[in-house]
Design a protein around this motif. Sequence first.
Motif, PDB file in Angstrom:
ATOM      1  N   VAL A  24     -14.216  12.342  -3.734  1.00 44.31           N
ATOM      2  CA  VAL A  24     -13.954  12.528  -2.304  1.00 44.31           C
ATOM      3  C   VAL A  24     -12.924  13.644  -2.134  1.00 44.31           C
ATOM      4  O   VAL A  24     -11.799  13.550  -2.644  1.00 44.31           O
ATOM      5  CB  VAL A  24     -13.438  11.233  -1.645  1.00 44.31           C
ATOM      6  N   HIS A  25     -13.325  14.708  -1.458  1.00 42.22           N
ATOM      7  CA  HIS A  25     -12.394  15.806  -1.200  1.00 42.22           C
ATOM      8  C   HIS A  25     -12.521  16.249   0.252  1.00 42.22           C
ATOM      9  O   HIS A  25     -13.466  15.865   0.955  1.00 42.22           O
ATOM     10  CB  HIS A  25     -12.633  16.977  -2.155  1.00 42.22           C
ATOM     11  N   ILE A  26     -11.584  17.070   0.682  1.00 42.55           N
ATOM     12  CA  ILE A  26     -11.455  17.423   2.096  1.00 42.55           C
ATOM     13  C   ILE A  26     -11.786  18.901   2.287  1.00 42.55           C
ATOM     14  O   ILE A  26     -11.418  19.747   1.470  1.00 42.55           O
ATOM     15  CB  ILE A  26     -10.022  17.152   2.609  1.00 42.55           C
ATOM     16  N   GLU A  27     -12.449  19.199   3.397  1.00 39.61           N
ATOM     17  CA  GLU A  27     -12.737  20.586   3.768  1.00 39.61           C
ATOM     18  C   GLU A  27     -12.279  20.853   5.199  1.00 39.61           C
ATOM     19  O   GLU A  27     -12.074  19.926   5.976  1.00 39.61           O
ATOM     20  CB  GLU A  27     -14.238  20.887   3.640  1.00 39.61           C
ATOM     21  N   ASP A  28     -12.148  22.138   5.516  1.00 40.58           N
ATOM     22  CA  ASP A  28     -11.747  22.610   6.854  1.00 40.58           C
ATOM     23  C   ASP A  28     -10.311  22.235   7.195  1.00 40.58           C
ATOM     24  O   ASP A  28      -9.999  21.836   8.327  1.00 40.58           O
ATOM     25  CB  ASP A  28     -12.691  22.072   7.940  1.00 40.58           C
ATOM     26  N   LEU A  29      -9.413  22.377   6.213  1.00 38.70           N
ATOM     27  CA  LEU A  29      -8.000  22.120   6.484  1.00 38.70           C
ATOM     28  C   LEU A  29      -7.480  23.083   7.545  1.00 38.70           C
ATOM     29  O   LEU A  29      -7.984  24.201   7.682  1.00 38.70           O
ATOM     30  CB  LEU A  29      -7.174  22.291   5.209  1.00 38.70           C
ATOM     31  N   PRO A  30      -6.443  22.691   8.296  1.00 43.90           N
ATOM     32  CA  PRO A  30      -5.822  23.633   9.244  1.00 43.90           C
ATOM     33  C   PRO A  30      -5.134  24.775   8.502  1.00 43.90           C
ATOM     34  O   PRO A  30      -5.019  24.761   7.270  1.00 43.90           O
ATOM     35  CB  PRO A  30      -4.822  22.759  10.001  1.00 43.90           C
ATOM     36  N   GLU A  31      -4.647  25.759   9.241  1.00 39.40           N
ATOM     37  CA  GLU A  31      -4.093  26.968   8.624  1.00 39.40           C
ATOM     38  C   GLU A  31      -2.832  26.699   7.816  1.00 39.40           C
ATOM     39  O   GLU A  31      -2.540  27.423   6.861  1.00 39.40           O
ATOM     40  CB  GLU A  31      -3.811  28.019   9.701  1.00 39.40           C
ATOM     41  N   THR A  32      -2.065  25.703   8.194  1.00 37.69           N
ATOM     42  CA  THR A  32      -0.891  25.308   7.411  1.00 37.69           C
ATOM     43  C   THR A  32      -0.875  23.790   7.291  1.00 37.69           C
ATOM     44  O   THR A  32      -1.251  23.078   8.233  1.00 37.69           O
ATOM     45  CB  THR A  32       0.431  25.766   8.057  1.00 37.69           C
ATOM     46  N   ILE A  33      -0.437  23.325   6.122  1.00 38.26           N
ATOM     47  CA  ILE A  33      -0.329  21.872   5.916  1.00 38.26           C
ATOM     48  C   ILE A  33       0.941  21.579   5.121  1.00 38.26           C
ATOM     49  O   ILE A  33       1.489  22.456   4.444  1.00 38.26           O
ATOM     50  CB  ILE A  33      -1.564  21.291   5.179  1.00 38.26           C
ATOM     51  N   SER A  55       0.834  -1.203   0.000  1.00 38.73           N
ATOM     52  CA  SER A  55       0.000   0.000   0.000  1.00 38.73           C
ATOM     53  C   SER A  55       0.870   1.256   0.000  1.00 38.73           C
ATOM     54  O   SER A  55       1.835   1.365   0.767  1.00 38.73           O
ATOM     55  CB  SER A  55      -0.918   0.006   1.219  1.00 38.73           C
ATOM     56  N   VAL A  56       0.500   2.184  -0.860  1.00 39.00           N
ATOM     57  CA  VAL A  56       1.148   3.495  -0.904  1.00 39.00           C
ATOM     58  C   VAL A  56       0.045   4.549  -0.888  1.00 39.00           C
ATOM     59  O   VAL A  56      -1.145   4.239  -1.068  1.00 39.00           O
ATOM     60  CB  VAL A  56       2.033   3.647  -2.156  1.00 39.00           C
ATOM     61  N   GLY A  57       0.431   5.809  -0.706  1.00 33.89           N
ATOM     62  CA  GLY A  57      -0.606   6.837  -0.666  1.00 33.89           C
ATOM     63  C   GLY A  57      -0.050   8.249  -0.801  1.00 33.89           C
ATOM     64  O   GLY A  57       1.166   8.477  -0.779  1.00 33.89           O
ATOM     65  N   ILE A  58      -0.983   9.180  -0.942  1.00 36.91           N
ATOM     66  CA  ILE A  58      -0.654  10.607  -0.992  1.00 36.91           C
ATOM     67  C   ILE A  58      -1.588  11.331  -0.030  1.00 36.91           C
ATOM     68  O   ILE A  58      -2.686  10.837   0.277  1.00 36.91           O
ATOM     69  CB  ILE A  58      -0.815  11.187  -2.412  1.00 36.91           C
ATOM     70  N   GLY A  59      -1.178  12.495   0.439  1.00 35.22           N
ATOM     71  CA  GLY A  59      -2.059  13.225   1.345  1.00 35.22           C
ATOM     72  C   GLY A  59      -1.414  14.469   1.906  1.00 35.22           C
ATOM     73  O   GLY A  59      -0.403  14.965   1.397  1.00 35.22           O
ATOM     74  N   VAL A  60      -2.022  14.978   2.985  1.00 35.47           N
ATOM     75  CA  VAL A  60      -1.499  16.168   3.661  1.00 35.47           C
ATOM     76  C   VAL A  60      -1.490  15.916   5.157  1.00 35.47           C
ATOM     77  O   VAL A  60      -2.277  15.116   5.684  1.00 35.47           O
ATOM     78  CB  VAL A  60      -2.335  17.433   3.348  1.00 35.47           C
ATOM     79  N   VAL A  61      -0.593  16.639   5.844  1.00 30.83           N
ATOM     80  CA  VAL A  61      -0.468  16.522   7.288  1.00 30.83           C
ATOM     81  C   VAL A  61      -0.475  17.925   7.887  1.00 30.83           C
ATOM     82  O   VAL A  61      -0.029  18.891   7.246  1.00 30.83           O
ATOM     83  CB  VAL A  61       0.829  15.766   7.667  1.00 30.83           C
ATOM     84  N   ASN A  62      -1.007  18.054   9.076  1.00 32.02           N
ATOM     85  CA  ASN A  62      -1.043  19.341   9.773  1.00 32.02           C
ATOM     86  C   ASN A  62       0.361  19.935   9.853  1.00 32.02           C
ATOM     87  O   ASN A  62       1.323  19.254  10.227  1.00 32.02           O
ATOM     88  CB  ASN A  62      -1.617  19.146  11.182  1.00 32.02           C
ATOM     89  N   GLY A  63       0.483  21.219   9.500  1.00 30.67           N
ATOM     90  CA  GLY A  63       1.789  21.867   9.482  1.00 30.67           C
ATOM     91  C   GLY A  63       2.434  21.982  10.848  1.00 30.67           C
ATOM     92  O   GLY A  63       3.642  22.233  10.942  1.00 30.67           O
TER      93      GLY A  63
END
Length: 423
Positions: free
Chosen positions: A375-384, A296-304
């Motif tokens: 599928v998309h994401i909302e309410d991201l933190p101020e930095t990622i 398994s591999v993946g892509i994404g974002v993490v809280n800054g």
Amino acid sequence: MIVDLARALHKGPEKDRGNNIGKLSILASKDTEDLKGSLITKQLSTTPLVVLIHASSKETSDNATASLCDMISASDNIRDSLLQTGFIDTFLYTVQSEPAPEPYIKKNLLQIIQRTLETGADPNFMADIVDELEVIKVESQAKPEDKIEKEVAIKAEKILDILLNGPRPLRQRLRYRRHARHVVRGSDGKPQIIEDEVPNPEIQKELMTVKGNLQNLESRMKSLEIETEELRKESGNLKDNKAFRIVIPDPDVVRLDGEKRVTALQKGPRLIPFTPLVADGQIVKLDLKFARRTSSVGIGVVNGDVNITGSYCIWDSINQKNNIIYWNGGVVEHGGKYTSGNTPYQNMQVLSMEVNMRTTPRTLHFFVDEAEQPVHIEDLPETIAIFGYLYDKTDCFVFVEAKRLEEPTAQGSEDAIVVKWIK
């Protein structure tokens, strides 16, 4: 003594006023030393006379005018205090009142103004009366059969000439005035002041210079706007690989070949972030593709705010709410929950993450070979931070490009599925 007479003049009987007016005038012409004090003292000596100028008796008004003119001629202090204590306002109030004052009152008030100017008063005290003088002149000229009105017109014209063309003309009109005033009668029969442009050579030259400078400035501003727009368009299309670079948390377990290719050296969860962080107000689209995978591999974002180390694991309960990952099987994971709906992806397909930190709420959209995923994401933190994820040894991804966008490319879809970032 002068102050006492002034008070008596104001309060005494009508029969004594003429005598007291004469005494006040004589004293003022002989000795004005006791009027060099406060404005209040000076005003006490002139106010009764100003009041009597408005008397219903023409004789009383004329006598008061003559006496006040004598006092003005005898004392600069009296003259200046008269102007400093509201005589001009009194004049304007009187001539603009309804019903209109008697012609002799207008004549006598104008006589006082003329005397102050003839004895050296500052014309700038009179700046507010110029328009009214022009109206008075026209109104009085329209009544040539009335002897007093004829005198009113002559005095108004004389005062205007002193104010506008005398040895000490009004500074603001001499320096700034760019229009000539004349008076016409409106449909209601009343005079109206009209302004026409004056072809003053010096002013015209100054205006032409200013106009030329403005035209040059406008031309330059248009050029800058065009250049700015071109730069914006160009910046939206430029590949910006150098602006974003890969960060290797632990080089013992992950290898970076050049600036683009990342390979896992050991088995285990490997979150590989990109720098810099994407902050509030930015729109960024980053592309990568997996060159090889065995698990398994993946892509994404993490809280800054999260510190990514070589041992960081997205599965730990403390970390699950700090990152979102789009797995190769097509599901999106966040906070320990899985959301289906996106397309599974294979090796060498271009995977895109578009982060819009300018909109409200802040969003993350995924693309597979430019196809927007539901599928998309909302309410991201101020930095990622954007990341790629590897697990098995020899798994590998390649950084394709990053773009800073002026406008988002994500359009949304009818089958859109929203995942809210857990706060």
